[in-house]
Design a protein around this motif. Structure first.
Motif, PDB file in Angstrom:
ATOM      1  N   GLY A 225       0.610  -1.123   0.565  1.00  0.00           N
ATOM      2  CA  GLY A 225      -0.074   0.309   0.039  1.00  0.00           C
ATOM      3  C   GLY A 225       0.730   1.409  -0.278  1.00  0.00           C
ATOM      4  N   PRO A 226       1.299   2.394   1.000  1.00  0.00           N
ATOM      5  CA  PRO A 226       1.471   1.288   2.861  1.00  0.00           C
ATOM      6  C   PRO A 226      -0.385   1.444   2.778  1.00  0.00           C
ATOM      7  CG  PRO A 226       3.091   3.159   3.082  1.00  0.00           C
ATOM      8  CD  PRO A 226       2.475   2.702   1.247  1.00  0.00           C
ATOM      9  N   LYS A 227      -0.904   0.243   3.411  1.00  0.00           N
ATOM     10  CA  LYS A 227      -2.192   0.724   3.933  1.00  0.00           C
ATOM     11  C   LYS A 227      -2.308   1.538   4.934  1.00  0.00           C
ATOM     12  CE  LYS A 227      -4.243  -3.065   0.807  1.00  0.00           C
ATOM     13  NZ  LYS A 227      -5.478  -4.366   1.243  1.00  0.00           N
ATOM     14  N   LEU A 228      -2.488   0.789   5.938  1.00  0.00           N
ATOM     15  CA  LEU A 228      -2.070   0.926   7.467  1.00  0.00           C
ATOM     16  C   LEU A 228      -1.429   2.961   7.588  1.00  0.00           C
ATOM     17  CD1 LEU A 228      -2.859   1.507  10.061  1.00  0.00           C
ATOM     18  CD2 LEU A 228      -0.691  -0.846  10.967  1.00  0.00           C
ATOM     19  N   ALA A 229      -0.225   2.849   6.835  1.00  0.00           N
ATOM     20  CA  ALA A 229       0.999   4.042   7.122  1.00  0.00           C
ATOM     21  C   ALA A 229      -0.063   5.020   6.397  1.00  0.00           C
ATOM     22  CB  ALA A 229       2.025   3.979   6.378  1.00  0.00           C
ATOM     23  N   SER A 230      -0.947   5.259   5.137  1.00  0.00           N
ATOM     24  CA  SER A 230      -1.403   5.929   4.301  1.00  0.00           C
ATOM     25  C   SER A 230      -2.677   6.070   5.606  1.00  0.00           C
ATOM     26  CB  SER A 230      -2.115   5.289   3.164  1.00  0.00           C
ATOM     27  OG  SER A 230      -0.688   5.333   2.576  1.00  0.00           O
ATOM     28  N   ARG A 231      -3.497   5.163   5.758  1.00  0.00           N
ATOM     29  CA  ARG A 231      -4.232   5.770   6.724  1.00  0.00           C
ATOM     30  C   ARG A 231      -4.190   6.561   8.192  1.00  0.00           C
ATOM     31  NH1 ARG A 231      -8.004   0.439   9.572  1.00  0.00           N
ATOM     32  NH2 ARG A 231      -9.649   2.114  10.464  1.00  0.00           N
ATOM     33  N   ILE A 232      -2.695   5.844   8.654  1.00  0.00           N
ATOM     34  CA  ILE A 232      -3.122   6.968  10.114  1.00  0.00           C
ATOM     35  C   ILE A 232      -1.935   8.450   9.440  1.00  0.00           C
ATOM     36  CG2 ILE A 232      -0.531   6.472  11.753  1.00  0.00           C
ATOM     37  CD1 ILE A 232      -0.763   4.513  11.666  1.00  0.00           C
ATOM     38  N   LEU A 233      -1.640   8.024   8.600  1.00  0.00           N
ATOM     39  CA  LEU A 233      -1.581   9.845   7.369  1.00  0.00           C
ATOM     40  C   LEU A 233      -2.575  10.577   7.678  1.00  0.00           C
ATOM     41  CD1 LEU A 233       1.029  12.002   7.210  1.00  0.00           C
ATOM     42  CD2 LEU A 233       0.537  10.726   4.686  1.00  0.00           C
ATOM     43  N   ASP A 234      -3.309   9.772   6.956  1.00  0.00           N
ATOM     44  CA  ASP A 234      -5.121  10.292   6.972  1.00  0.00           C
ATOM     45  C   ASP A 234      -5.406  11.003   7.678  1.00  0.00           C
ATOM     46  OD1 ASP A 234      -4.179  10.296   3.796  1.00  0.00           O
ATOM     47  OD2 ASP A 234      -5.636   8.866   3.358  1.00  0.00           O
ATOM     48  N   ASN A 235      -5.344  10.395   8.803  1.00  0.00           N
ATOM     49  CA  ASN A 235      -6.448  10.685   9.999  1.00  0.00           C
ATOM     50  C   ASN A 235      -5.334  11.380  10.680  1.00  0.00           C
ATOM     51  OD1 ASN A 235      -8.936   7.972  10.806  1.00  0.00           O
ATOM     52  ND2 ASN A 235      -7.870   7.794   9.035  1.00  0.00           N
ATOM     53  N   LEU A 236      -4.054  11.461  11.007  1.00  0.00           N
ATOM     54  CA  LEU A 236      -3.583  12.411  11.381  1.00  0.00           C
ATOM     55  C   LEU A 236      -3.699  13.738  11.266  1.00  0.00           C
ATOM     56  CD1 LEU A 236      -1.101  10.723  13.165  1.00  0.00           C
ATOM     57  CD2 LEU A 236      -2.716  11.211  14.504  1.00  0.00           C
ATOM     58  N   SER A 238      -5.889  14.946   9.387  1.00  0.00           N
ATOM     59  CA  SER A 238      -7.049  15.148   8.875  1.00  0.00           C
ATOM     60  C   SER A 238      -7.309  16.099  10.222  1.00  0.00           C
ATOM     61  CB  SER A 238      -8.142  14.694   7.982  1.00  0.00           C
ATOM     62  OG  SER A 238      -8.198  14.053   7.018  1.00  0.00           O
ATOM     63  N   ILE A 239      -7.049  15.488  11.243  1.00  0.00           N
ATOM     64  CA  ILE A 239      -7.765  15.913  12.685  1.00  0.00           C
ATOM     65  C   ILE A 239      -6.747  16.982  13.078  1.00  0.00           C
ATOM     66  CG2 ILE A 239      -6.454  15.822  15.251  1.00  0.00           C
ATOM     67  CD1 ILE A 239      -7.497  12.246  14.645  1.00  0.00           C
ATOM     68  N   GLN A 240      -4.565  17.831  12.185  1.00  0.00           N
ATOM     69  CA  GLN A 240      -4.344  18.463  12.751  1.00  0.00           C
ATOM     70  C   GLN A 240      -5.142  20.003  11.564  1.00  0.00           C
ATOM     71  OE1 GLN A 240      -0.298  17.058  11.026  1.00  0.00           O
ATOM     72  NE2 GLN A 240      -0.122  16.059  13.303  1.00  0.00           N
ATOM     73  N   TYR A 241      -5.496  19.573  10.579  1.00  0.00           N
ATOM     74  CA  TYR A 241      -6.210  19.898  10.007  1.00  0.00           C
ATOM     75  C   TYR A 241      -7.520  20.526  10.354  1.00  0.00           C
ATOM     76  CZ  TYR A 241      -1.598  20.727   7.562  1.00  0.00           C
ATOM     77  OH  TYR A 241      -0.155  20.769   7.572  1.00  0.00           O
ATOM     78  N   GLY A 242      -7.975  20.339  10.792  1.00  0.00           N
ATOM     79  CA  GLY A 242      -9.471  20.070  11.512  1.00  0.00           C
ATOM     80  C   GLY A 242     -10.758  20.126  10.972  1.00  0.00           C
ATOM     81  N   ARG A 243      -9.987  18.862   9.656  1.00  0.00           N
ATOM     82  CA  ARG A 243     -11.146  18.493   8.783  1.00  0.00           C
ATOM     83  C   ARG A 243     -11.845  17.236   9.443  1.00  0.00           C
ATOM     84  NH1 ARG A 243      -6.071  18.622   5.698  1.00  0.00           N
ATOM     85  NH2 ARG A 243      -5.837  16.510   5.919  1.00  0.00           N
ATOM     86  N   GLU A 244     -11.337  16.916  10.911  1.00  0.00           N
ATOM     87  CA  GLU A 244     -11.914  16.088  11.477  1.00  0.00           C
ATOM     88  C   GLU A 244     -12.270  15.904  12.817  1.00  0.00           C
ATOM     89  OE1 GLU A 244     -11.084  11.073  12.736  1.00  0.00           O
ATOM     90  OE2 GLU A 244     -10.821  11.859  10.743  1.00  0.00           O
ATOM     91  N   GLU A 245     -13.052  16.007  13.401  1.00  0.00           N
ATOM     92  CA  GLU A 245     -13.217  16.479  15.020  1.00  0.00           C
ATOM     93  C   GLU A 245     -12.531  15.142  15.276  1.00  0.00           C
ATOM     94  OE1 GLU A 245     -17.080  16.805  16.345  1.00  0.00           O
ATOM     95  OE2 GLU A 245     -17.941  18.781  14.697  1.00  0.00           O
ATOM     96  N   SER A 246     -12.091  16.389  16.584  1.00  0.00           N
ATOM     97  CA  SER A 246     -11.216  15.175  17.148  1.00  0.00           C
ATOM     98  C   SER A 246     -11.107  16.107  19.163  1.00  0.00           C
ATOM     99  CB  SER A 246     -10.154  14.694  17.052  1.00  0.00           C
ATOM    100  OG  SER A 246      -9.319  14.374  18.697  1.00  0.00           O
ATOM    101  N   VAL A 251     -10.231  24.471  19.328  1.00  0.00           N
ATOM    102  CA  VAL A 251     -10.995  25.408  18.290  1.00  0.00           C
ATOM    103  C   VAL A 251     -10.027  26.668  19.761  1.00  0.00           C
ATOM    104  CG1 VAL A 251     -12.041  26.844  17.923  1.00  0.00           C
ATOM    105  CG2 VAL A 251     -12.818  24.486  17.420  1.00  0.00           C
ATOM    106  N   VAL A 252      -8.632  27.791  19.016  1.00  0.00           N
ATOM    107  CA  VAL A 252      -8.749  28.829  19.480  1.00  0.00           C
ATOM    108  C   VAL A 252      -9.049  29.734  18.582  1.00  0.00           C
ATOM    109  CG1 VAL A 252      -6.424  30.673  20.079  1.00  0.00           C
ATOM    110  CG2 VAL A 252      -6.381  27.832  20.626  1.00  0.00           C
TER     111      VAL A 252
END
Length: 253
Positions: A225-236, A238-246, A251-252
């Motif tokens: 893939g790398p399937k897992l590494a890519s999934r982790i990168l996308d998830n993290l 997305s959280i860092q840039y505010g695309r996914e709530e976490s 929020v400042v």
């Protein structure tokens, strides 16, 4: 830039955000010798300055792509040891690693795979924590990373990956010792899925090859893939840039 002064008398003082500027240091500053205050000789510091450069940054890789790296593993070089400062974010840890990094680059590799002990435990990758996604000795699908035993930096990205994988509940997630023999045996048995580093700058960095004792060892990270590494990168990210709530983000306003 953000600056916060600390002293043993008053503790942390009020933080300041101001334009980027040069730092002014007394020529006797222990930072140029041992610590961080105007004092010759070795002693416990009573003052410190925390500063953070606040600036937008581009992608970690110059190409902007998710590129795998080749590692150079040599048991003659050790990044950290028990009772030392390997589990602390200190400039000295990086300075002492530069010679081995130059050797790695001369050998055509991008990073050093740091080993430790007589059994050649796998510890860190350059300045990153390390993860192995494999089928372990018991036939279990496992995401493993070395434990925090005093020589491993407790990176926040490392912790985030562990918590994400545990939340998904799709594989065994372990903090355990891994050796070069464990890795080579698993590779021979086609049990290795992915191997990657993790850190603040790159988030995750796939590993494709290792030079070890004069031999070239291929790790099939990219073939998987790398399937897992890519999934982790996308998830993290997305959280860092505010695309996914976490619950990790604040929020400042």
């Amino acid at each position: 830039m953000l600056t916060i002064e600390w002293s043993s008398e008053f503790g942390w003082e009020r933080p300041h955000i101001k334009p980027l500027q040069n730092l002014s240091l007394h020529p006797g500053s222990s930072a140029l010798h041992y610590a961080i205050e105007p004092s010759l000789g070795v002693k416990k510091p009573t003052k410190a300055l925390l500063f953070v450069i606040l600036s937008p940054v581009g992608p970690y890789f110059s190409s902007g792509s998710f590129s795998p790296v080749t590692l150079w593993a040599n048991p003659n070089y050790v990044r950290a040891w028990k009772g030392g400062t390997g589990d602390c974010k200190m400039g000295g840890n990086y300075a002492s690693s530069l010679f081995a990094q130059c050797e790695a680059m001369d050998s055509g590799c991008q990073q050093v795979l740091w080993l430790y002990g007589e059994d050649n435990q796998i510890t860190e990758v350059g300045t990153m924590n390390l993860f192995l996604y494999w089928i372990n000795e018991d036939g279990e699908e496992e995401l493993a990373t070395p434990p925090l035993d005093g020589i491993i930096l407790p990176g926040v990205t490392r912790r985030s990956i562990l918590e994400l994988a545990q939340k998904w509940g799709e594989m065994k997630v372990s903090e355990r010792y891994l050796t070069m023999d464990d890795l080579t045996t698993a590779l021979e048995g086609n049990r290795v899925k992915e191997m990657f580093g993790s850190g603040t700058a790159c988030v995750v960095c796939p590993i494709s090859d290792i030079m070890y004792k004069g031999e070239h060892i291929h790790v099939p990270t990219m073939e998987n893939g790398p399937k897992l590494a890519s999934r982790i990168l996308d998830n993290l990210t997305s959280i860092q840039y505010g695309r996914e709530e976490s619950t990790w983000t604040i929020v400042v306003s």
